[in-house]
Design an enzyme around this catalytic site. Sequence first.
Site, PDB file in Angstrom:
ATOM      1  N   ARG A  44      17.336 -25.460 -71.190  1.00 21.20           N
ATOM      2  CA  ARG A  44      18.161 -26.030 -70.113  1.00 21.20           C
ATOM      3  C   ARG A  44      18.185 -27.554 -70.158  1.00 21.20           C
ATOM      4  NH1 ARG A  44      21.318 -21.898 -68.225  1.00 21.20           N
ATOM      5  NH2 ARG A  44      20.096 -20.127 -67.480  1.00 21.20           N
TER       6      ARG A  44
ATOM      7  N   LEU B  22      27.877 -34.544 -75.593  1.00 18.54           N
ATOM      8  CA  LEU B  22      26.732 -33.790 -75.079  1.00 18.54           C
ATOM      9  C   LEU B  22      26.379 -32.709 -76.090  1.00 18.54           C
ATOM     10  CD1 LEU B  22      24.695 -32.748 -73.010  1.00 18.54           C
ATOM     11  CD2 LEU B  22      26.584 -31.575 -71.849  1.00 18.54           C
TER      12      LEU B  22
ATOM     13  N   SER C  27      17.736 -22.540 -74.639  1.00 20.41           N
ATOM     14  CA  SER C  27      17.035 -21.896 -73.520  1.00 20.41           C
ATOM     15  C   SER C  27      16.234 -22.892 -72.686  1.00 20.41           C
ATOM     16  CB  SER C  27      16.096 -20.807 -74.045  1.00 20.41           C
ATOM     17  OG  SER C  27      15.082 -21.369 -74.861  1.00 20.41           O
TER      18      SER C  27
ATOM     19  N   LEU D 155      38.004 -38.647 -77.204  1.00 19.59           N
ATOM     20  CA  LEU D 155      37.663 -38.324 -78.585  1.00 19.59           C
ATOM     21  C   LEU D 155      36.894 -37.012 -78.660  1.00 19.59           C
ATOM     22  CD1 LEU D 155      36.531 -41.888 -79.713  1.00 19.59           C
ATOM     23  CD2 LEU D 155      38.810 -40.845 -79.867  1.00 19.59           C
TER      24      LEU D 155
ATOM     25  N   VAL E  26      22.982 -30.258 -77.648  1.00 16.77           N
ATOM     26  CA  VAL E  26      21.600 -29.782 -77.654  1.00 16.77           C
ATOM     27  C   VAL E  26      21.404 -28.921 -78.889  1.00 16.77           C
ATOM     28  CG1 VAL E  26      19.860 -28.417 -76.438  1.00 16.77           C
ATOM     29  CG2 VAL E  26      21.477 -29.814 -75.133  1.00 16.77           C
TER      30      VAL E  26
ATOM     31  N   HIS F  21      25.755 -22.466 -64.840  1.00 18.18           N
ATOM     32  CA  HIS F  21      24.488 -22.951 -64.299  1.00 18.18           C
ATOM     33  C   HIS F  21      24.659 -23.433 -62.863  1.00 18.18           C
ATOM     34  CE1 HIS F  21      20.674 -25.142 -64.058  1.00 18.18           C
ATOM     35  NE2 HIS F  21      20.314 -24.439 -65.106  1.00 18.18           N
ATOM     36  N   LYS F  22      23.715 -23.105 -62.034  1.00 21.31           N
ATOM     37  CA  LYS F  22      23.764 -23.502 -60.622  1.00 21.31           C
ATOM     38  C   LYS F  22      23.780 -25.014 -60.467  1.00 21.31           C
ATOM     39  CE  LYS F  22      18.713 -23.256 -60.150  1.00 21.31           C
ATOM     40  NZ  LYS F  22      17.578 -22.629 -59.444  1.00 21.31           N
ATOM     41  N   PHE F  23      23.447 -25.720 -61.536  1.00 19.39           N
ATOM     42  CA  PHE F  23      23.464 -27.181 -61.538  1.00 19.39           C
ATOM     43  C   PHE F  23      24.762 -27.733 -60.960  1.00 19.39           C
ATOM     44  CE2 PHE F  23      25.243 -30.662 -64.134  1.00 19.39           C
ATOM     45  CZ  PHE F  23      24.440 -31.707 -63.720  1.00 19.39           C
TER      46      PHE F  23
END
Length: 491
Positions: free
Chosen positions: A192, A182, A190, A491, A184, A45-47
């Site tokens: 993002r 993290l 999709s 962890l 999702v 991702h360009k993030f």
Amino acid sequence: MDSSDNKAATDEEIRRALKAADLMKILDGKMALGNKSGTKNLGEHKFWKTQPVPQITGSGASAPMEEGPIDDPKTPADVKQEPGVLPAGFEWSTIDINDEEQSKEVYVLLCENYVEDDDAMFRFNYSREFLLWALTAPGYLPDWHIGVRVQKTKKLVAFISGIKIDIRVRAKTFPAAEINFLCVHKKLRSKRLAPVLIKEVTRRVNLTNIWQAIYTAGVILPTPIGTCRYFHRNLNPPKLVDIGFSPLPRGSTIARLVQQYSVPSHPRIPGFREMKKEDVPQVGALLRRYLDRFDVAQAFKDDDEVEHWFLSGQGKEVGGRRVEQVVWAYVVEDPTTHRITDLISFYALPSTIMKHPKHNLLNAAYMFYYATDVIFPPPSSSAHSDADVNAGESSVAAVGTGGEDAKTKKKLETRLNALTADLLIIAKQAGFDVFNALTLLDNNMFLQEQKFGPGDGYLNYYLYNWNCAPIDGGQHSTTAKQGSKIGVVML
């Protein structure tokens, strides 16, 4: 046996080997954002090009920069005061991990979406006790436990967490956030949401005047500071063969595997016992002194941190494996001086075995922190004192891991093998099926001798808004028995 029988046997071996590889990937954390496509999306991702992290150049190396913060200095007043914008239909939710219902929501989300194999055969089985232990360290901020819900149903569909730690990178120590979990929902990849979650936890961390973070991933992002490899030690051969984790080698038998991976019936080091609260000051001093040898390490600045990480997860009741136990911590007490000379520990993170007629849980232990005083100069007197425990820190730190002379290195190797051998006995007695370890700390000193086998997974370490030269994760030094430079266990 005809040729078709030979082919069938070969096909069966291949099938079992592939199944074992899937489970290895689970234990190795390679699929730690759910499915492979979701992981790939985050990595590409360009993030990441907009974030204060070292960027990978066309040659594959990060651009050279002076060690230290990447961003220009800021204050909390420079930080946006309102949460970031979510896609339509979703809302932010700060998670109270101490609330039983909310912690259960996180548990369900992680178990069903955080790590999975393609055939849905194995899933990490996070308990409420594990999440409390992992996310409520001293100084934690509830505001750093961030969820995303569906507005209409209030269903939790994404999560990210941070806890405060003090971290040292070579000569510089600074407060940071340890970012983890993290996740999702796999049906929403999709949308993002992962970059939005990262931005939001960054914003909340920055509001507390903290500007750096440490995190890990099984995928390559811009840019790892170091990489460790996973190793696995078989403790229950019949079960691991039965579930497909460990294919039975040609010409071998279960009985031979049991003999090969057997452990003694009880620990052998005199004074080896479970850690108690009164040990905390000595353990803390010993651990800090030991970790000073590494290029990156958690500082463990006060005894409250030590007590939390090694005692708060010990569970209820006494003897054997306790109810709700998450961490096992053991020390060696010198019978004469009553000094704590060693610490060694592991934590539990089981996986649910799906669709198996006999087994429903893989009990996995993970090596945690350890420390030993065999590499330090002897204390000035036999009397117990904190001054003795703290003596010599600067001289050892100056030498650094891997810088000890050959005699000291051999003493360290011998001691770590003895400590790990005793810890494997504890893990076996507690009903664990497999014991996992990375090539961080000085683990390479004992992995081979204690019959750990290499996994196919690697764990990459990252620093946010901090540039530093690469740090050796020990992944290439297993046969040379050379310690790593990474002293942070994530962890």
